[in-house]
Design an enzyme around this catalytic site. Structure first.
Site, PDB file in Angstrom:
ATOM      1  N   SER A  76      -6.051   0.205  -0.772  1.00 57.22           N
ATOM      2  CA  SER A  76      -5.734  -1.246  -1.321  1.00 57.22           C
ATOM      3  C   SER A  76      -5.767  -2.282  -0.212  1.00 57.22           C
ATOM      4  O   SER A  76      -6.833  -3.089  -0.021  1.00 57.22           O
ATOM      5  CB  SER A  76      -4.574  -1.401  -2.176  1.00 57.22           C
ATOM      6  N   GLU A  77      -4.863  -2.507   0.517  1.00 59.47           N
ATOM      7  CA  GLU A  77      -4.856  -3.746   1.113  1.00 59.47           C
ATOM      8  C   GLU A  77      -5.768  -3.633   2.443  1.00 59.47           C
ATOM      9  O   GLU A  77      -6.197  -4.576   2.857  1.00 59.47           O
ATOM     10  CB  GLU A  77      -3.385  -3.818   1.601  1.00 59.47           C
ATOM     11  N   ALA A  78      -5.930  -2.634   2.938  1.00 62.33           N
ATOM     12  CA  ALA A  78      -7.068  -2.422   4.130  1.00 62.33           C
ATOM     13  C   ALA A  78      -8.262  -3.079   3.551  1.00 62.33           C
ATOM     14  O   ALA A  78      -9.042  -3.719   4.108  1.00 62.33           O
ATOM     15  CB  ALA A  78      -7.184  -1.081   4.438  1.00 62.33           C
ATOM     16  N   SER A 138       0.810  -1.360  -0.006  1.00 64.02           N
ATOM     17  CA  SER A 138       0.119   0.020   0.037  1.00 64.02           C
ATOM     18  C   SER A 138       0.755   1.298   0.178  1.00 64.02           C
ATOM     19  O   SER A 138       0.538   2.359   0.597  1.00 64.02           O
ATOM     20  CB  SER A 138      -1.077   0.049   1.423  1.00 64.02           C
TER      21      SER A 138
END
Length: 951
Positions: A881-883, A707
């Protein structure tokens, strides 16, 4: 004697004559050979819809339509027949302007399919659109489908004459100097929507005639075996074969690099050979490459390679690999090779605290082997460029790191290697690994000829890495008032046959267990082992979803144990300002209470609706989960970018923001506009040209992972713009023109070099002895709510709604962030319910591995961005993104439990597992967690051993 057929089809309104092999050719292969490469082939088995075309008025999947079954002079419409970048069809324009184009590989198939719908039904409902795409098996792995349906609905309105393209397009000319946060379209979106963007297989078709084709030899006879002999004598005699390449032909190391991230690991060397000569260590082991004049010849010869083996014990999961009597998979290391302990608070008393607590919950959980399932598989080209550089074009998401890997593998200095990222049809993390890139480079070096390496989807599934599974035992203790006292967790991560990155990934479990709660006392241990299964690679979330699979289930279980609403229990226990995470460090940001306040009315409404709609036949439930992720690579992070002034007064931006579909071009454009704004506020998006992801021209901006890209690229862009502006600035404060710069001998191109540690000096790497540390410069936060229906008769779960409240700092481009949110949520739903790569023989395509189709994902996905501002971040942004794929899968699991009382402890929550739980409840029982996993040794004894042996 080969017999061919001359045939004519009316393609896009014109009769086209061609010669084909009626027994072998499909409609897709013919169209692509005619240069109509907008028809993409993903799965090759008719289950992804990327190849959708219209044949005699009907939408069909052309990759499985044998040309011998197509009637002469039939009418065919492809994406190229609908519109072009100069005159796009309303459906193409709508996909661009509504943010539906991400990686774009599936997009031509969706657009052609949508055209078929709208010509027969000009006024569809949203559900009509979803039913149509479900029927025609159009799969998107990036978007979560919502933006695609939005676009079809807008296109329908345009086609009915109710709107114009201008009505749905963002007018960038009205926001000069104020683009940040706006829905600025992706620069490459129109090419993708019109089918003229060339991906890897398209590039292969258009390479020079002398290009050779490489096919991998994967025996796929065992998961673990000793190689006794490789016989390729028959393959060498096959038509068109130039060379059968084995390990003995490789001058380099025949393996990738190996980095040690933790001193508490025994994986000191790379044990995975690219071309195996001693052992088969998994289903995708490559023992040779056949290089031939055509792909068909190479495939036919590859089938003739014979491998004689001696079967060895196969350890297909962590639990088997760590048993005391298990043999070593790699001679140089035990199967368990990495440990990460965690100690917080009064650790000596934690076992007693838990035993004496008023409320305790415990369980064992399994986070499954999730496959990435990008619609485009893996395809690579390698050649020597005009400067003599061995050039590899591929799906790289870390071009410089891959360059170093390739150099190691082939035995050349890095200066002689060039890596270029092709337009990429998604990867979600697997493309971080350079195995296929290095194999193509080896073939190029050995033959001294240009090489095209590609594989069918089943080979891709066998070769590529997967999300690392994890087995976890854990306990959580709470006082009588509902405050968390202490927690314990013991996690065993299965890293497949390749240990690389395992010692880095397991750290995420030690960081995101019980995130973002205040847990005063914690004992934890993460361990990693090699197995004979697919190796662990990055996947959005990189280790964190495994932790949430355990942690967020325990939180819900505790709320149920004490009789408290799961929302209220979370609200009581989230960390507030000054309270620390389980690594004994502050969270850097504390938006959690405000986020929960925003979710509360939505939660109350969802709970009321679920109660009202609940029936004995179809149970309704609501589930919550807290999630989030770190931003960046910590103190070691850096990014370089360059901006150049051109002769026409415009700018060129150079970077390696590798676009895997997340919008590397879109993000770089936004960052460049904002970085230049203080000096040149009138710059338009059209004034900036992007040159990206080519090591020959672009400075190293780092990997598209963690991220970090927007954060790091933004920082580097600010410095590059500042350096260029300083050079252009005259004494009177005005700016030199390009001609004046040249006349005065002043360079027109300047780099910005950002180093995280130079900006902040308070980084603390996670201590390998205690787990204490603060190794990040920012976080992202996400709170998820899932609404589900469970069919009692079958156990089938349907997610009918997902809501996310997130904090990502200041949003840089609203469409890009929404796209990441919708896409991440769709992956998480698949992770929760059906995605799996466990059976290496069965799970060899996206359908059998459980890819979610459009009706598996709700149309109701609501994403609410908090008005955040990250003081550390560029322009106030943090990361994204990754959250969005961190814990939402657990919100689904918690919702199932809320609906029908069935707690799923081992992913995925398939109908048979849910039904088995319902049957237990119907018989008067209670669903119990699995028996406590044996992870290789006693939890407490292992921690004592670690304390006694610090590193």
């Amino acid at each position: 004697m080969k017999q061919l057929k001359k045939m004519t089809l009316n393609i896009n309104g014109a009769d086209r004559m061609f010669i084909c092999d009626p027994e072998k050719d499909t409609l897709a292969s013919v169209l692509r050979r005619l240069g109509l490469t907008g028809t993409k082939v993903g799965c090759g088995t008719g289950v992804c819809g990327a190849c959708s075309t219209i044949l005699d008025g009907k939408v069909i999947r052309s990759c499985t339509k044998k040309i011998k079954t197509v009637k002469e002079y039939s009418s065919v419409i492809t994406i190229e027949g609908l519109g072009n970048p100069m005159n796009p069809h309303p459906i193409q324009a709508a996909m661009v302007h509504l943010g539906a184009v991400q990686c774009g590989f599936c997009m031509p198939g969706f657009i052609v399919s949508a055209y078929g719908l709208l010509t027969s039904n000009p006024s569809p409902t949203r559900e009509d659109v979803r039913d149509w795409f479900q029927q025609h098996r159009n799969v998107c792995r990036c978007t979560g489908y919502k933006q695609i349906v939005d676009a079809v609905m807008e296109a329908a309105a345009i086609m009915r004459g109710e709107k114009t393209i201008a009505d749905i397009a963002y007018d960038y000319k009205k926001d000069v100097g104020n683009y940040y946060g706006k829905p600025l379209a992706r620069p490459n979106a129109l090419a993708k929507a019109c089918g003229v963007c060339d991906y890897g297989d398209d590039i292969e078709l258009k390479m020079p005639a002398e290009t050779l084709h490489a096919v991998l030899v994967m025996p796929r006879v065992a998961n673990h075996a000793r190689i006794l002999n490789i016989d390729y004598s028959e393959a060498e005699k096959m038509p068109g074969v130039v060379k059968v390449i084995t390990s003995k032909d490789v001058d380099g190391a025949n393996h990738l690099m190996m980095f040690q991230f933790s001193p508490r690991t025994t994986a000191m060397e790379q044990v995975h050979k690219l071309l195996a000569d001693e052992k088969i260590i998994n289903w995708g082991t490559v023992v040779a490459m056949v290089v031939a004049d055509t792909k068909d010849h190479a495939k036919e010869a590859a089938d003739k390679v014979k491998v004689e083996i001696e079967q060895l014990p196969e350890y297909m999961n962590y639990l088997d690999a760590v048993m005391p009597d298990a043999m070593r998979i790699h001679d140089s290391m035990d199967n368990t090779f990495t440990w990460q302990p965690l100690f917080k608070g009064d650790t000596d008393r934690i076992p007693d605290m838990i035993e004496e607590a008023p409320h305790v919950v415990e369980g064992s959980f399994y986070s499954s082997r999730e496959p990435h399932m990008s619609i485009e598989g893996d395809t690579v080209q390698a050649y020597y460029d005009e400067d003599g550089l061995l050039t590899v074009q591929c799906k790289a998401m870390t071009t410089y790191f891959d360059r170093d890997d390739i150099a190691q593998a082939v035995g050349l200095p890095v200066e002689q290697i060039r890596v270029v990222e092709n337009p990429t049809g998604g990867s979600f993390g697997w493309a971080m690994n350079a195995t296929s890139y290095s194999l193509a480079a080896i073939a190029c070096k050995v033959t001294q000829q240009p090489i095209a390496l590609s594989m069918d989807y089943s080979q891709f599934m066998a070769l590529s890495g997967k999300r690392s599974p994890a087995y976890m035992n854990a306990r959580l203790a709470c006082d009588a008032d509902g405050k968390i006292i202490a927690g314990e967790f013991d996690a065993g991560m299965d890293h497949g046959y390749d240990p690389a990155l395992g010692d880095d990934k397991v750290i995420k479990i030690a960081r995101f267990m019980f995130f973002p709660y205040n847990v005063p006392h914690v004992l934890g241990l993460g361990r990693v082992a090699v197995t004979n299964h697919a190796f662990g690679v990055p996947y959005r979330g990189y280790g964190a979803p495994q932790a949430y699979t355990c942690g967020e289930a325990l939180i819900d279980m505790m709320a149920e144990e004490i009789g408290m609403d799961p929302f209220e229990f979370r609200y009581k226990n989230i960390a507030r300002e000054g309270e620390t995470n389980i690594n004994s460090s502050e969270f850097l940001q504390y938006p959690m209470e405000e986020m929960m306040d925003k979710m509360k009315p939505l939660y109350d409404k969802a709970v009321a609706e679920a109660k009202a709609a609940d029936t004995p036949e179809v149970r309704r439930g609501v589930g919550l989960a807290w999630g989030g992720y770190n931003v960046g690579l910590g103190s070691d992070d850096f990014a370089n970018a360059a901006i150049e002034l051109t002769s026409d007064g415009k700018f060129i931006k150079y970077d390696t923001w590798q676009d895997q579909g997340q919008g590397g071009d879109q993000g770089s454009l936004m960052c460049t506009l904002e970085a230049l704004k203080p000096y040149f506020p009138d710059v338009l998006p059209t004034d900036i040209k992007l040159i990206q992801a080519d090591t020959k021209y672009c400075p190293n901006t780092g990997e598209s992972a963690g991220s970090r890209s927007h954060f790091a690229n933004g920082k580097a862009s600010i410095l590059a713009a500042q350096n260029l502006a300083n050079a252009m600035r005259k004494e009177d404060g005005t700016y030199r023109t390009y001609d004046e710069m040249i006349q005065e001998g002043i360079p027109t191109k300047y780099e910005g070099n950002w180093v995280a540690e130079a900006e902040w000096d308070n980084f603390r790497l996670l201590d390998p002895n205690t787990g204490v540390g603060s190794p990040t410069y920012a976080y992202t936060y996400a709170l998820f709510m899932s609404e589900v229906e469970v069919e009692v008769a079958t156990g089938k779960t349907t997610v009918i709604g997902m809501t996310c409240v997130d904090w990502v700092g200041r949003v840089g481009n609203i469409q890009a962030v929404n796209g990441q949110a919708y896409g991440g949520i769709s992956h998480a739903i698949g992770f929760a319910l059906k995605e799996n790569y466990e059976d290496v023989k069965k799970h060899n395509n996206i359908y059998s591995a459980g890819v979610p189709y459009i009706k598996d994902i709700p149309d109701k996905i609501d994403v609410l961005h908090m008005d955040g501002f990250d003081e550390r971040g560029p322009f106030g942004s943090s990361g994204a993104s990754e959250a969005f794929q961190s814990s939402d899968h657990v919100a689904v699991i918690n919702a199932i439990n809320n609906a029908c009382g069935v707690r799923i402890y081992e992913l995925p929550a398939s109908p048979d597992k849910v039904k088995a739980g319902l049957d237990i409840i119907a018989a008067g029982g209670k669903v119990q967690p699995p028996k406590k996993y044996f992870l290789g040794s006693d939890f407490y004894e292992e921690l004592e051993k670690i304390k006694a042996n610090p590193v």
